[in-house]
Design a protein around this motif. Structure first.
Motif, short mmCIF file in Angstrom:
data_model
loop_
_atom_site.label_atom_id
_atom_site.label_comp_id
_atom_site.label_asym_id
_atom_site.label_seq_id
_atom_site.Cartn_x
_atom_site.Cartn_y
_atom_site.Cartn_z
N MET A 1 -10.16 15.73 7.48
CA MET A 1 -10.87 16.79 6.82
C MET A 1 -12.36 16.65 7.05
O MET A 1 -13.04 17.66 7.25
CB MET A 1 -10.56 16.79 5.32
N ALA A 2 -12.86 15.43 7.05
CA ALA A 2 -14.30 15.23 7.25
C ALA A 2 -14.72 15.71 8.63
O ALA A 2 -15.77 16.34 8.78
CB ALA A 2 -14.65 13.76 7.06
N ALA A 3 -13.89 15.45 9.63
CA ALA A 3 -14.21 15.90 10.99
C ALA A 3 -14.22 17.43 11.06
O ALA A 3 -15.10 18.03 11.67
CB ALA A 3 -13.21 15.33 11.99
N ALA A 4 -13.26 18.07 10.41
CA ALA A 4 -13.21 19.53 10.39
C ALA A 4 -14.43 20.11 9.69
O ALA A 4 -15.00 21.10 10.15
CB ALA A 4 -11.94 20.00 9.69
N GLY A 30 -9.64 24.49 -0.06
CA GLY A 30 -8.22 24.70 -0.33
C GLY A 30 -7.34 23.92 0.63
O GLY A 30 -6.32 23.36 0.22
N LEU A 31 -7.74 23.88 1.89
CA LEU A 31 -6.98 23.09 2.86
C LEU A 31 -7.04 21.61 2.52
O LEU A 31 -6.04 20.88 2.68
CB LEU A 31 -7.50 23.35 4.27
N ALA A 32 -8.17 21.16 2.02
CA ALA A 32 -8.29 19.77 1.59
C ALA A 32 -7.35 19.50 0.41
O ALA A 32 -6.72 18.44 0.33
CB ALA A 32 -9.73 19.44 1.21
N ALA A 33 -7.24 20.46 -0.50
CA ALA A 33 -6.33 20.32 -1.64
C ALA A 33 -4.90 20.16 -1.14
O ALA A 33 -4.15 19.29 -1.63
CB ALA A 33 -6.44 21.52 -2.57
N LEU A 34 -4.52 20.97 -0.17
CA LEU A 34 -3.16 20.87 0.39
C LEU A 34 -2.94 19.53 1.09
O LEU A 34 -1.85 18.95 1.00
CB LEU A 34 -2.91 22.03 1.35
N ALA A 35 -3.95 19.05 1.80
CA ALA A 35 -3.83 17.76 2.48
C ALA A 35 -3.65 16.63 1.46
O ALA A 35 -2.81 15.74 1.64
CB ALA A 35 -5.06 17.50 3.35
#
Length: 119
Positions: A1-4, A30-35
């Motif tokens: 996520m950090a790279a994104a 939101g994508l981080a929440a899913l991850a």
């Protein structure tokens, strides 16, 4: 996520494809929440989902409903059935409900009722 997030921060929105307007900081959150949910880190996922809702623009009403249901699922996963049921109630009040969202909300409500009724 950090790279994104680093790539996102460096991206130039001028001349970008129109569909990239959907990829906002809220959507990245939101994508981080899913991850985090996938990794079983429900507390961190809940924080990210709440942050997503704080960042989400008003024009994304369906996304708000989606992430609100996710928040309820995360609250339930952490044993907070009462908050999960209240959170689902927020989605119902919004009037933005698809058949898939309705099914997810019903699962949360059924699980919350089972937990609330447990001794």
């Amino acid at each position: 996520m950090a790279a994104a997030e680093r790539v996102y921060d460096r991206a130039d929105p001028v001349g970008a494809a129109s569909w990239l307007a959907f990829l906002t900081p809220a959507e990245l959150s939101g994508l981080a929440a899913l991850a985090h949910q996938s990794a079983g880190l429900y507390g961190r996922a809940e924080e990210q989902a709440a942050h997503t809702l704080d960042l989400l623009e008003g024009r994304f009403t369906r996304n708000r409903a989606y992430y609100t249901v996710l928040l309820a699922e995360l609250q339930l996963a952490q044993g907070d059935a009462g908050r999960a049921a209240a959170t689902v109630g927020d989605v119902r009040a919004s009037g933005v409900v698809s058949s898939r969202m309705a099914a997810r909300m019903e699962r949360v409500m059924a699980a919350a009722e089972r937990r609330e009724g447990a001794p």
